[in-house]
Design a protein around this motif. Structure first.
Motif, short mmCIF file in Angstrom:
data_model
loop_
_atom_site.label_atom_id
_atom_site.label_comp_id
_atom_site.label_asym_id
_atom_site.label_seq_id
_atom_site.Cartn_x
_atom_site.Cartn_y
_atom_site.Cartn_z
N ARG A 235 -12.60 18.73 0.49
CA ARG A 235 -11.52 18.75 1.48
C ARG A 235 -11.43 17.43 2.23
N GLN A 236 -12.60 16.93 2.66
CA GLN A 236 -12.60 15.65 3.36
C GLN A 236 -12.07 14.52 2.47
N GLN A 237 -12.49 14.53 1.20
CA GLN A 237 -12.01 13.51 0.27
C GLN A 237 -10.50 13.63 0.06
N ALA A 238 -10.01 14.88 -0.03
CA ALA A 238 -8.58 15.08 -0.20
C ALA A 238 -7.82 14.59 1.04
N GLU A 239 -8.36 14.90 2.21
CA GLU A 239 -7.71 14.44 3.43
C GLU A 239 -7.69 12.92 3.50
N GLU A 240 -8.78 12.30 3.08
CA GLU A 240 -8.82 10.84 3.06
C GLU A 240 -7.78 10.29 2.09
N ARG A 241 -7.65 10.96 0.91
CA ARG A 241 -6.63 10.50 -0.04
C ARG A 241 -5.23 10.69 0.52
N VAL A 242 -5.01 11.84 1.20
CA VAL A 242 -3.70 12.08 1.80
C VAL A 242 -3.41 11.03 2.87
N THR A 243 -4.41 10.73 3.69
CA THR A 243 -4.22 9.70 4.72
C THR A 243 -3.89 8.35 4.09
N ASP A 244 -4.64 8.03 3.03
CA ASP A 244 -4.39 6.75 2.35
C ASP A 244 -3.01 6.73 1.71
N LEU A 245 -2.64 7.84 1.04
CA LEU A 245 -1.32 7.91 0.41
C LEU A 245 -0.20 7.87 1.45
N SER A 246 -0.43 8.54 2.59
CA SER A 246 0.57 8.52 3.65
C SER A 246 0.78 7.10 4.17
N ARG A 247 -0.34 6.39 4.36
CA ARG A 247 -0.23 5.00 4.81
C ARG A 247 0.52 4.15 3.80
N ARG A 248 0.14 4.33 2.52
CA ARG A 248 0.82 3.55 1.48
C ARG A 248 2.29 3.93 1.38
N LEU A 249 2.61 5.23 1.60
CA LEU A 249 4.00 5.65 1.57
C LEU A 249 4.80 4.99 2.69
N ARG A 250 4.17 4.97 3.88
CA ARG A 250 4.85 4.32 5.01
C ARG A 250 5.10 2.84 4.71
N GLU A 251 4.08 2.20 4.15
CA GLU A 251 4.24 0.78 3.82
C GLU A 251 5.33 0.60 2.76
N GLU A 253 7.84 2.62 2.23
CA GLU A 253 9.14 2.88 2.86
C GLU A 253 9.60 1.68 3.67
N GLN A 254 8.63 1.05 4.37
CA GLN A 254 8.99 -0.16 5.11
C GLN A 254 9.46 -1.26 4.16
N GLU A 255 8.74 -1.43 3.05
CA GLU A 255 9.14 -2.44 2.07
C GLU A 255 10.51 -2.10 1.48
N GLN A 256 10.74 -0.78 1.24
CA GLN A 256 12.04 -0.36 0.72
C GLN A 256 13.15 -0.69 1.71
N GLN A 257 12.88 -0.41 3.00
CA GLN A 257 13.88 -0.70 4.03
C GLN A 257 14.15 -2.20 4.11
N GLN A 258 13.05 -2.97 4.05
CA GLN A 258 13.23 -4.41 4.10
C GLN A 258 14.00 -4.92 2.88
N SER A 259 13.70 -4.34 1.71
CA SER A 259 14.42 -4.74 0.50
C SER A 259 15.89 -4.37 0.60
N ARG A 260 16.17 -3.18 1.12
CA ARG A 260 17.56 -2.78 1.28
C ARG A 260 18.29 -3.73 2.23
N GLU A 261 17.60 -4.08 3.33
CA GLU A 261 18.24 -4.98 4.30
C GLU A 261 18.46 -6.36 3.68
N ALA A 262 17.45 -6.83 2.90
CA ALA A 262 17.61 -8.12 2.24
C ALA A 262 18.74 -8.06 1.22
#
Length: 303
Positions: A235-251, A253-262
């Motif tokens: 469970r802890q490992q899964a939560e760590e993976r979820v946290t890592d994936l969530s961070r990467r998703l946010r990043e 999404e930010q890159e996607q937004q920046q690409s769209r703006e560019a």
């Protein structure tokens, strides 16, 4: 793994340790593929406290064991020969020796961390009397593998102990037969002792079963705890993976937004440049047309 080695190991243990070690040895035999040996080990009975103390005496005092066995042979021979003088002498030795050995067994048990009560000490002494009276009982006792105490004999020279120790003469050739009342008393005493022993065996069997159930529940509890710990780790490992994936998703999404703006800015710039190109093309076209008109309407050039 040899059965004799396991038996010797188990019957040298304190009764409280017997069941757990027996089950572990049976498990090891089964894991080694010897199911028959595992079954034979599993069927070994835990000794009563008195039987264990008797076994302890055999293992700790081999010289006393030999002395008691020799005394038993002499007593049985004297009893067979109806040698009154020899019986008096040997019976007195029997009384002293069995009493001393029972006390010694009590001390050995105490040093091993298991105090025995008066009833158990008396059962040890009864076992020693049985050893003196019966060669088969002697052989069984000498192995150090008793599971229960042996019954004291009735009518063997042990009955002469009290008379011999009190200084009363014993018959030279034949002992008087016990009266009907004495027989009834002896039978009642034996029945009472047998009932006590049966009750003790039932209680010890129930205690062994309860101990076995406790051991089984402890094994199941340990397995469940191990499973819970493993699940918690996952469970802890899964939560760590979820946290890592969530961070990467946010990043992302930010890159996607920046690409769209560019891309939007690049599109706007391309449209502006396209418009400017079209305007420049029109101006160039207009200028070229004007040049042609001027050339057509102007004076001829001199030749």
């Amino acid at each position: 793994m040899e059965l004799d080695a396991v038996v010797d190991e188990l019957y040298a243990l304190a009764p409280g340790d017997f069941t757990a070690v027996r089950n572990e040895r049976a498990k090891e035999a089964r894991a080694a593929g010897d199911r028959e040996l595992a079954g034979r080990i599993r069927r070994l009975r835990r000794p009563t406290t008195a039987a264990w103390a008797s076994n302890l005496l055999v293992r700790a005092s081999p010289d006393e064991v030999d002395g008691l066995l020799r005394l038993g042979e002499a007593l049985r021979q004297a009893h067979q020969d109806l040698d009154g003088e020899q019986l008096r002498e040997l019976s007195a030795r029997q009384h002293r020796l069995t009493f001393a050995l029972a006390r010694q067994a009590e001390r050995l048990a105490a040093r091993a961390g298991q105090r025995i009560g008066e009833a158990a000490r008396q059962e040890v002494q009864d076992t020693l009397h049985a050893v003196l009276a019966d060669p088969e009982a002697a052989g069984e006792w000498a192995k150090g593998r008793l599971t229960r105490p042996l019954d004291a004999p009735v009518g063997f020279p042990a009955a002469a102990d009290s008379a011999a120790s009190a200084g009363k003469p014993a018959p030279a050739r034949r002992r008087a037969a016990p009266s009907a009342g004495e027989v009834r008393d002896l039978e009642a005493a034996r029945a009472h002792r047998r009932e006590q022993r049966e009750r003790l065996e039932r209680a010890e069997r129930q205690a062994a079963e309860a101990e076995q159930e406790l051991h089984d529940r402890e094994v199941e509890s340990a397995a469940a705890e191990e499973e819970r710990s493993r699940a918690e780790t996952e469970r802890q490992q899964a939560e760590e993976r979820v946290t890592d994936l969530s961070r990467r998703l946010r990043e992302a999404e930010q890159e996607q937004q920046q690409s769209r703006e560019a891309a939007r800015q690049a599109g706007d710039r391309a449209r502006d440049l396209g418009r400017e190109v079209r305007q420049a093309r029109r101006r160039a076209k207009d200028a070229a047309a004007q040049v042609r008109e001027l050339r057509a309407s102007g004076p001829a050039r001199p030749r």
